[in-house]
Scaffold this motif. Structure first.
Motif: not given
Ligand code: ARG
Length: 591
Positions: A532, A458, A451-453, A448-449, A456
């Motif tokens: 990511n 989240y 795969s984010q830019h 989860t961490e 941003t």
């Protein structure tokens, strides 16, 4: 060499004269001319150089694109790619199946899966995690820990020399409260049982008390001063507290499979701080101001671009970086400067990466500018990240309103993963079920961490992160399990060596080309320190695999077709495993 590099190379001699002309006209020319196509319907890669060069060279982009394409076609590129001109002058490249097949052969036999090793390996210090001792290590720290670990792994894999340093906050003002509480309110039994919890309890209780009670605040400050002056009893307590905290942190790092080469916390630099201040004063970089010592603007920039200036009450004012307080104490900045000097002397790094919350960006801007004024050699980078939000779009909190503790986030994730697994595969029981729940639960938090830019903010959602179908770790882990089961169902031993991969079906080409692109996408992660990009790549790969598996029978096929498809499965397994391991995510055999 990757397909992307082959295209770059084919273009080089053709573009050179154009680029030279443009450079003479003062145009900034790019160094990469080909990129993966945004829309794969028109080709695998594209080149838009004609659009950049046409204007300065006074040609129409379409004509220029056409000319470049014709020259390329004359070089015999057709075995590598089919070319077409599109729109205002894009050149599209559709790679031939035969070229992908050849590339796959090279990737299969390469121990780095086709990833080129850095031609000039760099020494990189990665400063990450860095929680504060006796203060809560919360989900905010998870970003630094997970991003830092993954970037370190990726840089090592690309051939760099990585030094991981945990710059923990082990000398802050919190010790005043801890020392006072330790002497007046410590529950020894609780400390034995769960030291982190007990330290946290006293920290939280006394930081509240200090706000309400001036006497306690003064007493805590006194304890801090005694510690800083080297009082034996206080030093003893501080050391014990440090030991206990490190043990507690290590338990979390073990669970996360995170490790460090060094733990040079803030206290390590205590003896260097006065010399650091002196050096800056001697060099004329710092000066006295209202009893304190600070670094001011060099007055050679516009106010808007000067990180030592701030706009306040309608005017631009000095915004200096404090390096010594008026009471003689030192600042966070002083320690960071001393740390810079130490790292330079000790390791002569090419780069130092600070994986730290974006709220500290002013601190790093000022620090980096001071380093620049000192002609400091290593390149310094602040790898910033945003905040984790709750469903209410405010910083993520527990139901009772506290900042969630990392350990409890992991526990809850594992518990929820166990439920998902029980629904999916009730046969899985006992130790294996526990192990799988750990891998899935912790993997989900990490993915989860990652795969984010990173910049941003989240929204944290259990449902989303544990979904088996979705852009999640469990989806990738499940893809691997599916491949394992193919090999389990196969009769007899399976040997990939010497098998020629043939790409006939569209789904085979898509999977084969995606496999080749691991080597192209991975190095891009370091361009802007964005794990990511790897996470997204792995999702692309898993999706390509599932489409392939639906369209192309593997176990029901025969002979060379089967051998080729099995080789594709085996390579997918290898790349997925490698990619997940670079994200520090484990994958179970079954789930
Ligand atoms: N301990 C600090 C914090 O929790 C982070 C330290 C980051 N590293 C550094 N060299 N400043 O905010």
């Amino acid at each position: 060499m990757t397909i992307l590099s082959q295209l770059q190379q084919a273009l080089k001699p053709i573009l050179e004269p154009y680029l030279e002309q443009a450079a003479q006209l003062g145009v900034k020319v790019p160094h990469t001319w080909v990129s993966e196509a945004a829309d794969k319907r028109f080709g695998d890669y594209q080149c838009n150089i004609a659009m950049i060069l046409a204007k300065p060279l006074k040609q129409s982009p379409r004509d220029l694109g056409g000319a470049i394409m014709n020259e390329l076609n004359a070089t015999g590129i057709e075995s590598l790619a089919e070319l077409s001109l599109a729109g205002p002058g894009f050149i599209n490249f559709t790679i031939t199946a035969q070229a992908w097949e050849q590339q796959l052969q090279a990737v299969t036999t390469d121990e780095h899966l086709g990833v080129e090793q850095a031609a000039q390996p760099k020494t990189i210090v990665v400063d990450f995690s860095a929680p504060n001792v006796a203060k809560p290590m919360h989900v905010g720290h998870i970003r630094s820990t997970i991003i830092g670990e993954s970037l370190s792994r990726i840089a090592s894999y690309l051939g760099h020399n990585v030094i991981k340093d945990n710059h923990i906050g082990d000398w802050g003002t919190q010790f005043g409260m801890i020392l006072y509480a330790w002497k007046h309110d410590l529950d020894e039994a609780a400390l034995e049982q769960d030291s982190i919890k007990e330290l946290l309890r006293i920290y939280q209780k006394y930081s509240l008390l200090c706000k309400e009670d001036a006497e306690i605040l003064a007493a805590c400050k006194e304890e801090l001063v005694k510690l800083q002056q080297g009082d034996a009893e206080n030093l003893e307590i501080w050391k014990r507290c440090l030991e206990l905290s490190k043990q507690g942190l290590n338990q979390i790092y073990d669970r996360l499979d995170v490790s460090f080469d060094y733990w040079l916390g803030e206290s390590f630099y205590n003896d260097e701080l006065s010399a650091t201040v002196q050096l800056l004063v001697d060099k004329g970089l710092a000066r006295e101001s209202q009893g304190a010592i600070a670094v001011f603007s060099s007055e050679d920039k516009k106010n808007e671009q000067d990180c030592f200036k701030i706009h306040k009450d309608g005017e631009w004012r000095d915004n200096p970086m404090l390096i010594q307080k008026s009471d003689g104490g030192y600042n966070y900045a002083t320690t960071d400067l001393a740390t810079l000097f130490y790292r330079e002397a000790q390791w002569s790094p090419d780069e130092i990466w600070y994986v730290v919350d974006s709220r500290q960006s002013l601190h790093f801007k000022q620090l980096f500018e001071i380093a620049q004024r000192l002609d400091f050699k290593p390149k310094l980078k602040h790898i910033a990240f945003g905040t984790i939000l709750g469903q209410d779009k405010k910083p993520f909190k527990t139901r009772s309103g506290e900042t969630p503790q990392l350990a409890s986030v992991l526990d809850e994730s594992i518990e929820r993963a166990a439920q998902v697994i029980a629904d999916k595969n009730p046969d899985l029981q006992g130790v294996e079920k526990d192990q799988v729940s750990q891998m899935v639960g912790i993997g989900a938090v990490k993915f989860t961490e990652l795969s984010q830019h990173r910049l941003t903010d989240y929204i944290f959602s259990w449902e989303k992160m544990l979904a088996l179908q979705g852009d999640t770790a469990p989806y990738l882990q499940y893809s691997l399990v599916r491949i394992q089961s193919i090999f389990r169902k196969l009769e007899g031993e399976y040997e990939v060596k010497g098998v020629a991969i043939k790409l006939n079906e569209a789904a085979e080409i898509r999977l084969g080309s995606t496999l080749c692109q691991f080597a192209e996408r991975l190095p891009q992660v370091l361009d802007d320190h964005r794990p990511n990009l790897l996470a997204l790549y792995l999702l692309d790969l898993a999706k390509a695999f599932h489409s392939f598996f639906e369209a192309c029978p593997v176990l029901k096929s025969q002979g060379e077709t089967q051998a080729s498809r099995l080789a594709l499965c085996a390579l997918t397994q290898k790349v997925l495993n490698q990619g997940l391991s670079l994200l520090s995510i484990e994958a179970p055999e079954r789930m």
